[in-house]
Design a protein around this motif. Sequence first.
Motif, PDB file in Angstrom:
ATOM      1  N   GLN A 275      -2.053 -18.300  29.451  1.00  0.00           N
ATOM      2  CA  GLN A 275      -1.388 -19.378  30.366  1.00  0.00           C
ATOM      3  C   GLN A 275      -1.280 -20.556  29.799  1.00  0.00           C
ATOM      4  OE1 GLN A 275      -2.101 -16.506  33.699  1.00  0.00           O
ATOM      5  NE2 GLN A 275      -0.861 -18.339  33.698  1.00  0.00           N
ATOM      6  N   ASP A 276      -0.099 -21.172  29.950  1.00  0.00           N
ATOM      7  CA  ASP A 276       0.257 -22.678  29.718  1.00  0.00           C
ATOM      8  C   ASP A 276      -0.218 -23.552  30.731  1.00  0.00           C
ATOM      9  OD1 ASP A 276       0.906 -25.075  28.684  1.00  0.00           O
ATOM     10  OD2 ASP A 276       3.175 -24.508  29.094  1.00  0.00           O
ATOM     11  N   PRO A 277      -1.418 -24.223  30.620  1.00  0.00           N
ATOM     12  CA  PRO A 277      -1.812 -25.056  31.773  1.00  0.00           C
ATOM     13  C   PRO A 277      -1.158 -26.325  31.750  1.00  0.00           C
ATOM     14  CG  PRO A 277      -3.313 -25.254  29.870  1.00  0.00           C
ATOM     15  CD  PRO A 277      -2.419 -24.360  29.458  1.00  0.00           C
ATOM     16  N   THR A 278      -0.061 -26.693  30.905  1.00  0.00           N
ATOM     17  CA  THR A 278       0.614 -28.007  30.895  1.00  0.00           C
ATOM     18  C   THR A 278       1.608 -28.001  32.033  1.00  0.00           C
ATOM     19  OG1 THR A 278       2.065 -27.612  29.054  1.00  0.00           O
ATOM     20  CG2 THR A 278      -0.132 -28.473  28.517  1.00  0.00           C
TER      21      THR A 278
ATOM     22  N   PHE B  37       3.678 -18.216  39.984  1.00  0.00           N
ATOM     23  CA  PHE B  37       2.608 -17.957  39.400  1.00  0.00           C
ATOM     24  C   PHE B  37       2.761 -16.286  38.813  1.00  0.00           C
ATOM     25  CE2 PHE B  37      -1.753 -16.766  38.548  1.00  0.00           C
ATOM     26  CZ  PHE B  37      -1.933 -17.629  37.446  1.00  0.00           C
ATOM     27  N   LEU B  38       2.414 -16.263  37.573  1.00  0.00           N
ATOM     28  CA  LEU B  38       2.279 -15.143  36.915  1.00  0.00           C
ATOM     29  C   LEU B  38       1.006 -15.218  35.907  1.00  0.00           C
ATOM     30  CD1 LEU B  38       3.076 -12.145  36.316  1.00  0.00           C
ATOM     31  CD2 LEU B  38       4.655 -12.993  34.460  1.00  0.00           C
ATOM     32  N   ASP B  39      -0.233 -14.172  36.460  1.00  0.00           N
ATOM     33  CA  ASP B  39      -1.116 -14.282  35.817  1.00  0.00           C
ATOM     34  C   ASP B  39      -1.174 -13.600  34.274  1.00  0.00           C
ATOM     35  OD1 ASP B  39      -4.239 -14.353  35.592  1.00  0.00           O
ATOM     36  OD2 ASP B  39      -3.860 -12.327  35.204  1.00  0.00           O
TER      37      ASP B  39
ATOM     38  N   LEU C  33       3.631 -19.669  30.898  1.00  0.00           N
ATOM     39  CA  LEU C  33       2.992 -18.607  29.819  1.00  0.00           C
ATOM     40  C   LEU C  33       3.493 -19.015  28.570  1.00  0.00           C
ATOM     41  CD1 LEU C  33       3.262 -14.941  31.543  1.00  0.00           C
ATOM     42  CD2 LEU C  33       1.033 -16.204  31.083  1.00  0.00           C
ATOM     43  N   ASN C  34       2.570 -18.541  27.486  1.00  0.00           N
ATOM     44  CA  ASN C  34       2.904 -18.464  26.196  1.00  0.00           C
ATOM     45  C   ASN C  34       2.765 -17.093  25.632  1.00  0.00           C
ATOM     46  OD1 ASN C  34       3.353 -21.467  25.553  1.00  0.00           O
ATOM     47  ND2 ASN C  34       1.216 -21.759  25.890  1.00  0.00           N
ATOM     48  N   LEU C  35       3.758 -16.686  24.818  1.00  0.00           N
ATOM     49  CA  LEU C  35       3.819 -15.621  23.954  1.00  0.00           C
ATOM     50  C   LEU C  35       4.253 -15.547  22.397  1.00  0.00           C
ATOM     51  CD1 LEU C  35       6.328 -13.688  23.957  1.00  0.00           C
ATOM     52  CD2 LEU C  35       5.782 -13.468  26.526  1.00  0.00           C
ATOM     53  N   TRP C  36       3.894 -14.693  21.650  1.00  0.00           N
ATOM     54  CA  TRP C  36       4.398 -14.672  20.402  1.00  0.00           C
ATOM     55  C   TRP C  36       5.211 -13.151  20.106  1.00  0.00           C
ATOM     56  CZ3 TRP C  36       4.800 -16.794  15.977  1.00  0.00           C
ATOM     57  CH2 TRP C  36       4.739 -16.380  14.835  1.00  0.00           C
TER      58      TRP C  36
END
Length: 340
Positions: free
Chosen positions: A300-303, A254-256, A308-311
């Motif tokens: 965060q990507d809860p799915t 897990f990475l916050d 994680l998501n990023l742009w």
Amino acid sequence: MGYKVVVAGATGNVGREMLNILAERQFPVDEIAVLASRKSLGTEVSFGDQTLKTKDLEQFDFTGWDMALFAVGSDATKVHAPRAAKAGCVVIDNSSLYRYDPDVPLIVPEVNPEAVTGYSKKNIIANPNCSTAQMVVALKPLHDRAKIKRVVVATYQSVSGAGKEGMDELWDQTKGMYVPGQEVEPSKFQKQIAFNVIPHIDVFLDSGDTKEEWKMVAETKKIIDSAIKVTATCVRVPVFVGHSEAVNIEFEEFLDEDEARDILRESPGIMVVDKREAGGYVTPVECVGDFATFVSRIRQDPTVENGLNLWCVSDNLRKGAALNAVQIAELLGQKVLQKG
């Protein structure tokens, strides 16, 4: 004491940018030669406050030169890079020709600088694909913390990635939309690029992926970790300069999102601009001319577990090509040649 440096392909978009960045970063140059194909012979290019005339790549003798930055495409590179390397000149190649050669290091200096010592096997170092370069800069510090299992990336790649012809086609098609009778049919791209997006970059492979998508997979594995699973969809968009990427990452641990943001803020080559408000992110227009890889929309990507998501946005002519090549030259000078 500085270096004797060659820039091959000096009249193209990337070659000109290499010269600009060498001057901007005050690379220790004692002597510089600018090379081009015979059709561009004698064309003048700028290097700092100097104006230089191009010489013939085919006839150039690389003996006595320290390093050569190549931006001439795979066909010319195949002929002239081994010739330069044999003469003792270290080649830093921007084409795809040597990226997957196990005896040629593929380097992004913020990510795998230690690989530079492997240059001696062939006297050649490879520069990665533009879309890969910016992504791995963002991935590596997160991988070091939580170990990446899988990456899903969709790219939004500017037309400058297809060279001057791509930029001209977007410009001409855009103008033609407003002038009856002056419409411009696609020639560089497979379909109209003005006011459109094209999910097709490079050729299709038997798998259904395009070669550009395959490159992102293979290069990420070679640069960071062969165990990382990567899947990509690469899209050409009507933007002149600057590639963007929507990146979804699944980690082993897990990475916050707040910790990820802090890690990226402290990482080399990255600028985090991530405010959850209108305009609190970076777009391609804003990254043009900048050295950094910009990261926004970290969340965060809860799915998925540990997602994680990023742009991610960067100037593809700089970090995606010319800047990375110059950074490799700096690394080579500091760690190996040590003249300047």
